[in-house]
Design an enzyme around this catalytic site. Structure first.
Site, PDB file in Angstrom:
ATOM      1  N   ASP A   1      -8.486  -5.021  -6.349  1.00 39.82           N
ATOM      2  CA  ASP A   1      -8.192  -3.996  -5.353  1.00 39.82           C
ATOM      3  C   ASP A   1      -9.014  -2.738  -5.629  1.00 39.82           C
ATOM      4  OD1 ASP A   1      -7.089  -2.147  -3.614  1.00 39.82           O
ATOM      5  OD2 ASP A   1      -5.027  -2.789  -3.974  1.00 39.82           O
TER       6      ASP A   1
ATOM      7  N   SER B   1       0.856  -1.184   0.000  1.00 39.57           N
ATOM      8  CA  SER B   1       0.000   0.000   0.000  1.00 39.57           C
ATOM      9  C   SER B   1       0.901   1.247   0.000  1.00 39.57           C
ATOM     10  CB  SER B   1      -0.954  -0.037   1.181  1.00 39.57           C
ATOM     11  OG  SER B   1      -1.970   0.921   1.050  1.00 39.57           O
TER      12      SER B   1
ATOM     13  N   HIS C   1      -6.847  -5.595  -1.929  1.00 38.20           N
ATOM     14  CA  HIS C   1      -5.800  -4.762  -1.332  1.00 38.20           C
ATOM     15  C   HIS C   1      -5.100  -5.571  -0.248  1.00 38.20           C
ATOM     16  CE1 HIS C   1      -3.875  -0.905  -0.926  1.00 38.20           C
ATOM     17  NE2 HIS C   1      -4.051  -0.909   0.380  1.00 38.20           N
TER      18      HIS C   1
END
Length: 673
Positions: free
Chosen positions: A576, A489, A608
């Site tokens: 995602d 991330s 994600h």
């Protein structure tokens, strides 16, 4: 010269463990034995998540006999990750589809002969539990964004019939606080300038009772926690006119605020709430380690007793409604956490289980908190883990410099903490020092530290990471020629930024679901993040102005791709919703066009981050071989880790040792009749 050492199974004593053996990835990244342990409201049953046929499912057992546990769900694909007890003794849980984060709410009756799962919310929207109340055991409040994907309305659900009725339509607020009587007591409006307003319903309209400017506001610094049983007192964290976030109570009638607890070095990070009275009995603050401040003298004896039961950081994770039974966890850095059943009447703490028995006899390393000074004088609370056997004199430094992996947390409005970390243990066991840095912008250390990260993606936040790596070199911990950067991330963004903007600083990088283009990232976030866009403009950059877009372009790794000179591994979940697949596709394409080697992994059934252990193990199997190739550590061959994984490798399979062969073996096995 880097030496690639592959080891499979036991081998003669070496540097990475007391007996020299590598800990299998299956043990480190597979399903836990038992996790998310809770006690039913009536205290009669214990529940937890545990594998059933290799997939995490809900289990229940009599509180007096945990060995009689049985599964009450039968998920066969993605597994269950979060759940709660309703007061009618049914269990509620949330599940999405292959990582799309459109969470649907399910219920199951765990009673004997029951176990039928029922879905309560529709497809294609995101649902969340708003409130479960002892006053309405057969009803719950659920917030759903099926009317407008940007905003969640609150519905009252009947658990017997599945029928719902609208309780509160959302006119554009970021969220609501409701009490145990199912009354909406507060709304939070996120303003266009990045601040927030607290509003109370009065005479058919909303009245602002408290304003927070953008400097003081963050969902992590100034945030409502809950309402007391009277429905008039709001518990919240607040850092207006101060630096660290303190715990306060706000009288919703008069607007009077009262300070409850504070710490000069750290924000309030957790609270312990009475299950029936809804009062806050203790609050935790975490600087380098967590400590609890007790507010209610009635639990002082219990907390003192529990601190003596086991080593590690103690948390009360679940309580019966009558408050006679607690489930308590203990977190350690070099072993699996313990769960205990605590009887408040007798003072007996009965051991239940650890969350991973296979880890109990494995050679796990210690995690050491350290404070690193940034180049402009900030204290960066960080954590370092060294391989076993490399610190002969016990001074938390290796006997000689080691290859190091700089592991960058996501968020970035999050923080690293002390405690067991499977990635730290995996890397240390393979021979690497591991460093995690709470760079500026991280949460938990006050608003000045967090605001120091405003508009510093790819700027001073990146400098902090470089300063940490330089510190490790200066301290004799890291070999300057063998430092990797790795993260997911925001940590993935930091990896891409490092390899494109400081191309000589790291030997290689591993990026998982990291944005490569800040403009396309901001323009493709989920619709339900709409209330946060003002805050994003303050903290990341303004994509709505010409000047802001120029700034974001400069801080986007995609626009510096020609600078990459070091090997890069990228992982992406195809579904995602936060960092879209296009973020990885863009940077991979840019590197390919320039003839720069890159390996790109795509998981069609993930979002994600990865929920399925089979995909986690596949990703880390590739990362392990990649790091060993470029840093010289040891590795466990990929072997059969792809067999149950959805992994695909559109680009660069030839760049990682054993990757093409493992894919071929997986595909050949799948093709067999």
């Amino acid at each position: 010269m880097l030496i690639l050492v592959a080891r499979d199974g036991p081998y003669s004593p070496g540097p990475n463990g007391e007996d020299g053996s590598l800990i299998p990835r299956q043990v480190l990244f597979g399903n836990p034995d038992k996790t998310s342990v809770k006690i039913s409201p009536d205290g009669s049953q214990i529940s937890y998540l545990a594998p059933a046929n290799g997939v995490l499912n809900l289990w229940v057992a009599p509180a007096e006999d945990p060995l009689r546990a049985r599964p009450v769900t039968n998920d066969t694909h993605r597994g269950i990750r979060s759940y709660a007890w309703a007061y009618n003794n049914e269990i509620l849980y949330l599940q999405d589809t292959d990582g799309d984060e459109n969470w649907r709410l399910f219920k199951v009756n765990p009673g004997p002969g029951k176990g039928e799962v029922e879905c309560l919310t529709p497809k294609g929207c995101l649902a969340a539990i708003q409130k479960i109340s002892l006053y309405f055991p057969n009803e719950i409040l659920v917030c759903i964004n099926d009317r407008d994907p940007r905003y969640h309305d609150i519905y009252r659900f009947n658990l017997s019939t599945g029928n719902r009725s609208l309780l509160q339509k959302n006119p554009g607020f970021g969220g609501f606080i409701t009490d145990d009587k199912f009354q909406v007591r507060l709304a939070v409006n996120l303003t266009a300038d990045g601040g927030a307003e607290y509003l109370v319903p009065r005479n058919g309209s909303w009245e602002i009772i408290l304003k927070i400017n953008s400097e003081d506001y963050s969902p992590y610094l100034s945030s409502p926690i809950g309402i007391d049983k009277t429905g008039r007192m709001l518990f919240f964290t607040d850092n207006r006119n101060r630096d660290t976030a303190a715990l306060k109570v706000l009288d919703l009638d008069s607007g009077r605020e009262t300070l409850i607890a504070e710490d000069p070095n750290a924000d309030a990070s957790a609270v312990l709430v009475h299950p029936r009275d809804c009062t806050i009995q203790a609050v935790a603050f975490t600087y380098d380690r967590k400590h609890w401040k007790i507010l209610d003298s009635s639990i002082e004896k219990d907390m003192a007793r529990l601190r003596e039961v086991a080593d590690g950081e103690m948390d009360v994770v679940s309580r019966s409604l009558d408050d006679k039974a607690w489930i308590v966890s203990y977190l350690r850095d070099n072993g699996p956490g313990d769960y205990y059943y605590y009887n408040r009447s007798s003072g007996e703490a009965r051991f239940l289980f650890t969350w991973n028995k296979e880890l109990e006899d494995k050679p796990l390393a210690r995690m050491h908190p350290v404070i690193i000074k940034s180049r402009d004088g900030l204290d960066l609370i960080s954590y370092i883990t060294l391989p076993l056997g490399r610190d002969g004199d016990g001074n938390d430094h290796p006997d000689r410099p080691l290859p190091l992996v700089l592991l960058v947390h996501g968020g970035p409005w999050y923080r690293d903490n002390w405690g067991y970390n499977s990635i730290h243990q995996w890397l240390a066991n393979r021979g690497y020092a591991v460093l995690s840095i709470n760079f500026r912008g991280s949460t938990g250390f006050g608003k000045s530290f967090m605001n120091a990260g405003n508009l510093e993606w790819g700027g001073k936040m990146q400098d902090d990471l470089i300063d940490g790596a330089n510190w490790a070199v200066a301290e004799g911990i890291a070999d300057p020629d063998r430092i990797a950067i790795m993260g997911g991330s925001y940590g993935g963004y930091a990896t891409l930024a490092a390899l494109t903007m400081t191309p000589e600083a790291f030997a290689c990088g591993v990026d998982l679901v990291g944005p490569s283009n800040l403009i396309t990232f901001l323009e493709s976030v989920p619709a339900y993040w709409e209330p946060l866009t003002g805050l994003f403009r303050v903290r990341i950059g303004d994509n709505t102005t010409e000047e802001g877009r120029a700034f974001l372009e400069n801080r986007s790794p995609i626009n510096h791709a020609e600078n990459v000179t070091r090997p890069l591994l990228i992982g992406q979940g195809a579904n995602d919703p936060r960092v879209r697949q296009n973020e990885s596709e863009q940077i991979v394409s840019a590197l390919e066009k320039r003839g720069i080697p890159v390996t790109y992994l795509v998981f069609p059934d993930e979002g994600h981050g990865f929920a399925r252990p089979e995909n986690n193990m596949a990703f880390f199997a590739v990362a392990e071989a990649f790091l060993a190739q470029h840093l010289g550590g040891e590795f466990e061959p990929i072997g059969s880790d792809f067999q149950q994984s959805s992994i695909t490798v559109p680009v660069g399979a030839e760049e990682v040792p054993g990757l093409k062969e493992a894919l071929k073996a997986r595909d050949n096995t799948s093709a067999m009749p």
